[in-house]
Design an enzyme around this catalytic site. Structure first.
Site, PDB file in Angstrom:
ATOM      1  N   GLU A  25       0.826  -1.210   0.000  1.00 56.09           N
ATOM      2  CA  GLU A  25       0.000   0.000   0.000  1.00 56.09           C
ATOM      3  C   GLU A  25       0.861   1.260   0.000  1.00 56.09           C
ATOM      4  O   GLU A  25       0.364   2.363   0.276  1.00 56.09           O
ATOM      5  CB  GLU A  25      -0.911   0.004   1.230  1.00 56.09           C
ATOM      6  CG  GLU A  25      -1.738  -1.247   1.349  1.00 56.09           C
ATOM      7  CD  GLU A  25      -3.227  -1.007   1.147  1.00 56.09           C
ATOM      8  OE1 GLU A  25      -3.691   0.068   1.535  1.00 56.09           O
ATOM      9  OE2 GLU A  25      -3.895  -1.883   0.592  1.00 56.09           O
ATOM     10  N   HIS A  36      -3.028   2.275   9.039  1.00 55.52           N
ATOM     11  CA  HIS A  36      -4.212   1.544   8.575  1.00 55.52           C
ATOM     12  C   HIS A  36      -4.350   0.295   9.427  1.00 55.52           C
ATOM     13  O   HIS A  36      -3.363  -0.424   9.639  1.00 55.52           O
ATOM     14  CB  HIS A  36      -4.068   1.168   7.093  1.00 55.52           C
ATOM     15  CG  HIS A  36      -5.029   0.102   6.680  1.00 55.52           C
ATOM     16  ND1 HIS A  36      -6.393   0.260   6.776  1.00 55.52           N
ATOM     17  CD2 HIS A  36      -4.846  -1.156   6.209  1.00 55.52           C
ATOM     18  CE1 HIS A  36      -6.985  -0.836   6.367  1.00 55.52           C
ATOM     19  NE2 HIS A  36      -6.069  -1.717   6.023  1.00 55.52           N
ATOM     20  N   HIS A  85      -7.596  -2.714  11.326  1.00 52.75           N
ATOM     21  CA  HIS A  85      -8.912  -3.350  11.177  1.00 52.75           C
ATOM     22  C   HIS A  85      -9.639  -3.422  12.527  1.00 52.75           C
ATOM     23  O   HIS A  85      -9.790  -4.515  13.085  1.00 52.75           O
ATOM     24  CB  HIS A  85      -8.743  -4.772  10.619  1.00 52.75           C
ATOM     25  CG  HIS A  85      -7.998  -4.878   9.314  1.00 52.75           C
ATOM     26  ND1 HIS A  85      -7.377  -6.027   8.874  1.00 52.75           N
ATOM     27  CD2 HIS A  85      -7.789  -3.954   8.332  1.00 52.75           C
ATOM     28  CE1 HIS A  85      -6.825  -5.826   7.680  1.00 52.75           C
ATOM     29  NE2 HIS A  85      -7.046  -4.571   7.338  1.00 52.75           N
ATOM     30  N   HIS A 126     -13.881  -3.000   5.774  1.00 49.94           N
ATOM     31  CA  HIS A 126     -12.444  -3.285   5.720  1.00 49.94           C
ATOM     32  C   HIS A 126     -11.682  -2.770   6.957  1.00 49.94           C
ATOM     33  O   HIS A 126     -11.121  -3.573   7.699  1.00 49.94           O
ATOM     34  CB  HIS A 126     -11.857  -2.700   4.424  1.00 49.94           C
ATOM     35  CG  HIS A 126     -10.387  -2.941   4.255  1.00 49.94           C
ATOM     36  ND1 HIS A 126      -9.721  -2.750   3.079  1.00 49.94           N
ATOM     37  CD2 HIS A 126      -9.440  -3.349   5.136  1.00 49.94           C
ATOM     38  CE1 HIS A 126      -8.446  -3.040   3.225  1.00 49.94           C
ATOM     39  NE2 HIS A 126      -8.250  -3.406   4.475  1.00 49.94           N
TER      40      HIS A 126
HETATM   41  O1  2HA Z   1      -1.457  -4.410   4.357  1.00 47.42           O
HETATM   42  O2  2HA Z   1      -4.447  -4.444   5.696  1.00 47.42           O
HETATM   43  O3  2HA Z   1      -5.524  -3.580   3.452  1.00 47.42           O
HETATM   44  C1  2HA Z   1      -2.470  -5.191   4.768  1.00 47.42           C
HETATM   45  C2  2HA Z   1      -3.770  -4.511   4.703  1.00 47.42           C
HETATM   46  C3  2HA Z   1      -4.213  -3.957   3.419  1.00 47.42           C
HETATM   47 ZN    ZN Z   2      -6.463  -3.678   5.507  1.00 46.29          ZN
END
Ligand code: 2HA
Ligand code: ZN
Length: 269
Positions: free
Chosen positions: A119, A142, A144, A214
Site C-alpha cells: 500500500e 491503517h 482493522h 475493511h
Molecule cells: O497491508 O491491511 O488492506 C495489509 C492490509 C491492506
Molecule cells: Zn487492511
C-alpha cells in the site's frame, strides 16, 4: 548487529513508538496476520550521515510521481510482515526508504532489504498531500478495528456524519479527542487507486476515515496520535455494541450536551 538507530536517539525513539503502537494494534485484535500498515515521515530526524548512506536495494518505482516528497525519508512496514513481529523487531519487519530525486522511485537504506508495504503508493500519496499543505502530521496508520468494521456493514451508518454523531454521543471524550469525527469511504478494492483517491478526499475533512467492510485509515502528528484517535473512536463503538448486546439502543448524549462540549472545549463544531 549494527543499526541505523545506533547513536541516533530521536530516530530510535520514533521507531520505538512505531513498535509500541504495532503491539497495541495486535493486542486489540485489529491486526490479524499481516493486516494493517504504518508509514511515518522521518525526514526531520535524518542527519547528513544518513543522507550519504548508500542504498541497500535496487531502485524501485513507487507507481506515482510525488514531487512534494523529493529527498524525504519514511519508515514503512514491510510487505507481508506481521504487526506482532514488528512490535518486537521493527527494523526486521519494516525499513527506512529514501525517495529519489525523480520523485517517482525509492530505495531502501536501512537496516535490511525489507520491501515496503504493497500500500506504499497510497500511504505516500497521503504524505505528499500533508507536505504540500504544510501539515505538521507525520504518520499514517491503517488497521482493522473490529467494532468499527462491524458497524460499517450497516448502510444506515454510512451516511455523512451519521456514525460520527453516534460515536461522539457515546462518551464525552470522543468529541473532545476526535473533534473532526470519522469520514467514510464506500467499499472499493483494497490497494486500488480508487481507494487511495477516495481516502485522500475524505482526509481533507477528517483525521480518521472508515473503509466500508475493511478498516480505518488515520493520519496523525505522530504514530501515537494516529493510534489514539482510532482508539477513542473504537472505544465509542465498543460502548455502542455493548449496549446493543445488553438488549437496548443506547440513548447517547443529547444534542444540547454535545453542543455544551463544543463550547466548553472550543471544538470546531
Ligand atoms: O497491508 O491491511 O488492506 C495489509 C492490509 C491492506
Ligand atoms: Zn487492511
Amino acid at each position: 548487529m549494527k543499526s541505523i538507530l545506533d547513536n541516533r536517539e530521536a530516530l530510535k525513539a520514533e521507531v520505538e513508538k512505531i513498535a509500541e503502537v504495532a503491539g497495541y494494534l495486535w493486542q486489540n485484535g485489529w491486526a490479524e496476520r499481516n493486516g494493517g500498515n504504518i508509514t511515518v515521515n522521518v525526514t526531520d530526524l535524518i542527519d547528513d550521515d544518513v543522507r550519504s548512506l548508500p542504498a541497500i536495494s535496487e531502485v524501485r518505482q513507487i507507481g506515482i510521481t510525488l514531487p512534494a516528497l523529493k529527498g524525504c525519508y519514511f519508515y514503512c512496514k514491510g510487505t507481508g510482515k506481521r504487526m506482532r513481529d514488528l512490535a518486537r523487531r521493527p527494523m526486521q519487519n519494516g525499513s527506512i526508504i529514501r525517495i529519489l530525486d525523480d520523485c517517482a522511485s525509492y530505495a531502501i537504506i536501512a537496516d535490511e532489504e525489507v520491501m515496503p508495504t504493497s500500500e506504499l503508493p497510497s500511504h505516500l500519496a497521503v504524505h505528499a498531500r500533508l507536505v504540500e499543505n504544510g501539515s505538521p502530521y507525520k504518520a499514517t496508520v491503517h488497521t482493522h478495528p473490529i467494532e468499527l468494521v462491524a458497524m460499517s456493514h450497516n448502510k444506515r451508518f454510512l451516511g455523512k456524519d451519521v456514525l460520527t454523531d453516534i460515536l461522539w454521543s457515546m462518551i464525552p471524550e470522543t468529541k473532545a479527542f476526535c473533534p473532526l469525527g470519522l469520514g467514510v469511504v464506500p467499499y472499493v478494492l483494497p490497494g486500488s487507486n480508487e481507494l487511495a483517491e477516495a481516502t485522500l478526499r475524505e482526509l481533507e475533512d477528517y483525521d480518521v476515515v472508515l473503509w466500508e467492510k475493511h478498516g480505518v485509515f488515520a493520519k496523525g502528528l505522530d504514530v501515537m496520535d494516529a493510534f489514539d484517535q482510532i482508539d477513542v473512536l473504537s472505544k465509542s463503538a465498543k460502548i455502542y455494541v455493548n449496549a446493543k448486546a445488553m438488549g437496548f439502543e443506547p440513548e447517547g448524549m443529547s444534542q444540547a450536551q454535545m453542543k455544551e462540549m463544543t463550547i466548553a472545549f472550543n471544538l470546531p463544531r
